[in-house]
Design an enzyme around this catalytic site. Structure first.
Site, short mmCIF file in Angstrom:
data_model
loop_
_atom_site.label_atom_id
_atom_site.label_comp_id
_atom_site.label_asym_id
_atom_site.label_seq_id
_atom_site.Cartn_x
_atom_site.Cartn_y
_atom_site.Cartn_z
N CYS A 1 0.90 -1.22 0.12
CA CYS A 1 -0.02 -0.03 -0.05
C CYS A 1 0.97 1.27 0.18
CB CYS A 1 -1.04 -0.08 1.00
SG CYS A 1 -1.97 -1.52 1.39
N HIS B 1 -3.36 6.99 3.18
CA HIS B 1 -3.75 5.62 2.57
C HIS B 1 -5.06 5.30 3.20
CE1 HIS B 1 -4.04 1.54 1.32
NE2 HIS B 1 -3.61 0.98 2.50
N ASN C 1 -10.00 -0.26 0.71
CA ASN C 1 -8.50 -0.04 0.51
C ASN C 1 -8.15 -0.70 -0.78
OD1 ASN C 1 -6.02 -0.62 0.64
ND2 ASN C 1 -5.88 -1.62 2.88
N1 ACO Z 1 -17.80 -8.73 10.54
C1 ACO Z 1 -17.98 -8.86 11.89
N2 ACO Z 1 -17.01 -9.27 12.76
C2 ACO Z 1 -15.84 -9.35 12.53
C3 ACO Z 1 -15.43 -9.05 11.14
C4 ACO Z 1 -16.52 -8.50 10.27
N3 ACO Z 1 -16.23 -8.27 9.08
N4 ACO Z 1 -14.20 -9.00 10.96
C5 ACO Z 1 -13.79 -9.35 12.18
N5 ACO Z 1 -14.47 -9.30 13.06
C6 ACO Z 1 -14.67 -9.91 14.45
C7 ACO Z 1 -13.35 -10.90 14.57
O1 ACO Z 1 -13.91 -12.33 14.36
C8 ACO Z 1 -13.21 -10.52 16.12
O2 ACO Z 1 -14.21 -11.34 16.79
P1 ACO Z 1 -13.94 -12.41 18.36
O3 ACO Z 1 -13.35 -10.99 19.14
O4 ACO Z 1 -15.07 -12.95 18.64
O5 ACO Z 1 -12.82 -13.04 17.71
C9 ACO Z 1 -13.60 -9.33 16.29
O6 ACO Z 1 -14.40 -8.85 15.08
C10 ACO Z 1 -12.40 -8.49 16.15
O7 ACO Z 1 -12.63 -7.25 16.84
P2 ACO Z 1 -11.62 -6.11 17.06
O8 ACO Z 1 -10.25 -6.74 17.37
O9 ACO Z 1 -12.16 -5.20 18.03
O10 ACO Z 1 -11.58 -5.42 15.75
P3 ACO Z 1 -10.64 -4.14 15.47
O11 ACO Z 1 -11.32 -3.08 16.12
O12 ACO Z 1 -9.22 -4.53 15.47
O13 ACO Z 1 -10.98 -3.90 13.53
C11 ACO Z 1 -9.82 -4.31 11.88
C12 ACO Z 1 -10.46 -4.93 12.90
C13 ACO Z 1 -11.16 -3.29 10.98
C14 ACO Z 1 -9.11 -5.48 10.93
C15 ACO Z 1 -8.65 -3.56 12.19
O14 ACO Z 1 -7.58 -4.23 13.30
C16 ACO Z 1 -7.72 -2.84 11.13
O15 ACO Z 1 -8.32 -2.03 10.25
N6 ACO Z 1 -6.65 -3.27 11.17
C17 ACO Z 1 -5.67 -2.85 10.00
C18 ACO Z 1 -5.98 -3.53 8.86
C19 ACO Z 1 -5.42 -2.68 7.57
O16 ACO Z 1 -5.18 -1.65 7.42
N7 ACO Z 1 -4.86 -3.69 6.78
C20 ACO Z 1 -4.50 -3.26 5.43
C21 ACO Z 1 -3.05 -2.93 5.24
S1 ACO Z 1 -2.52 -2.42 3.75
C22 ACO Z 1 -1.72 -3.51 2.76
O17 ACO Z 1 -0.50 -3.58 2.91
C23 ACO Z 1 -2.56 -4.61 1.95
#
Ligand code: ACO
Length: 336
Positions: A121, A263, A293
């Site tokens: 990214c 980003h 993204n």
């Molecule tokens: N719908 C519903 N529930 C979900 C979903 C979904 N789509 N995805 C995950 N969950 C659940 C998980 O299973 C987990 O459940 P559990 O607690 O029962 O195990 C829970 O939600 C996770 O909750 P949180 O840890 O509070 O989630 P968080 O607030 O950390 O948000 C997210 C998750 C959005 C992925 C966040 O961590 C994030 O944005 N991280 C960065 C990701 C990113 O930017 N990646 C791209 C990088 S760029 C590249 O190089 C490609």
């Protein structure tokens, strides 16, 4: 890397931008029918409302070519005048030939050298900096820098942790030296990486380490894997360091920025960055609600839309900031 080292050389400027996204819209309610998720979860955790998904005939190459053609038309530059095509992508059309050469052929830019650049990214900002070096050195006069991704091609559509986050699209910029002596263009850039974090965001299979076999496909190793919380922490930290570094190097205060173009991964990551840099909310451009993204395409698509919407004008200071797999991160301060 600042312009100090080349202070007596012409600036590297963006002459024009282009953008392309597929027509097909996949909104959060559509995703509710595919995985166990909800519009409410996706909106509150990420800010994403919908994303574009390419048809089978649409690839990073075809989307990149559309965006590049628009950028060239807006710059009034013929494809034959392009000296170099750099395509930043983590979803190339195939391992080789490069997607840049696919785009070159589509455009008919046959006087151009071509290569792909991979920093996930952060890839567009890396490619921008590489393109600028060819201009500063006088090697080339016209460089086309493209970010193009078909992220839908590496998503596991049964994994709610990842499939809701990404979308497809492409953006392009035409770079030249400013021969008028009136524009500052690219002012300062910070690039960084830490390969020790490679496993928190990757497509583990399909390369020379795990060549594609029935087993790698059955194990889903050709899909994107991510430890979301780890990536989140690193994203905020590294983007803030890169952005602060680029501002400091140029002697520019955050308050002087017209726009931060971050980003477009997650609205909460962007808000944390805005808070840490001490920016006002009206100093940040966000379009992730409509595209999700799009990895290397993200910041250049956002710049294109910021200009289209009149949020950024010639002479305004703006900053790109991005992070991604590698881990890699980057920030560039520019005058548009
Ligand atoms: N719908 C519903 N529930 C979900 C979903 C979904 N789509 N995805 C995950 N969950 C659940 C998980 O299973 C987990 O459940 P559990 O607690 O029962 O195990 C829970 O939600 C996770 O909750 P949180 O840890 O509070 O989630 P968080 O607030 O950390 O948000 C997210 C998750 C959005 C992925 C966040 O961590 C994030 O944005 N991280 C960065 C990701 C990113 O930017 N990646 C791209 C990088 S760029 C590249 O190089 C490609």
């Amino acid at each position: 890397m600042s312009r100090k080292a080349v202070a007596n050389q012409a600036a590297c400027v963006i002459e024009a931008t282009g953008m392309y996204v597929p027509d097909r819209v996949l909104n959060n309610h559509d995703l509710e029918k595919i995985v166990d998720t909800s519009d409410e979860w996706i909106r509150t955790r990420t800010g994403i409302v919908e994303r574009r998904i390419g048809e089978a005939s649409e690839t990073s190459g075809t989307m990149g070519a559309h965006a590049a053609r628009q950028a060239l038309e807006r710059a009034g530059i013929a494809p034959q005048e392009v000296d170099l095509v750099i395509c930043a992508t983590i979803t190339p059309d195939m391992p080789f030939p490069s997607t840049a050469s696919v785009i070159q052929a589509e455009l008919g830019a046959f006087n151009a050298a071509c290569f792909d650049m991979e920093a996930a990214c952060a890839g567009f900002i890396y490619a921008l900096q590489i393109g600028a070096q060819f201009l500063y050195s006088g090697t080339y006069d016209t460089v086309l820098v493209i970010g193009a991704e078909k992220m839908s091609s590496v998503l596991d559509w049964s994994d709610r942790n990842t499939c809701v986050l990404f979308g497809d699209g492409a953006g392009a910029a035409v770079l030249r030296r400013d021969e008028t002596g009136t524009r500052r263009g690219l002012i300062s850039t910070i690039l960084g990486a830490d390969g020790r974090y490679g496993s928190i965001l990757s497509v583990p299979g399909g390369g020379s380490k795990l060549p594609p076999t029935v087993e790698t496909v059955q194990r889903g190793e050709h899909f994107l894997k991510m430890s979301g919380a780890e990536v989140y922490k690193q994203a905020v930290l590294r983007m803030q360091q890169a952005a602060s570094g680029a501002l400091k190097e140029a002697g520019v205060a955050a308050g002087d920025l017209k726009l931060l173009i971050p980003h477009q991964a997650n609205r909460r990551i962007i808000q944390a960055l805005v808070d840490r840099l001490g920016l006002r909310d009206d100093q940040v451009f966000i379009n992730l609600d409509r595209y999700g993204n799009t990895s290397a395409a993200s910041v250049i698509m956002a710049l294109h839309e910021a200009v289209e919407q009149g949020a950024l004008k010639r002479g305004d200071l703006f900053m790109f900031a991005a992070f991604g797999a590698g881990l890699s991160w980057a920030a560039s301060l520019m005058e548009y």
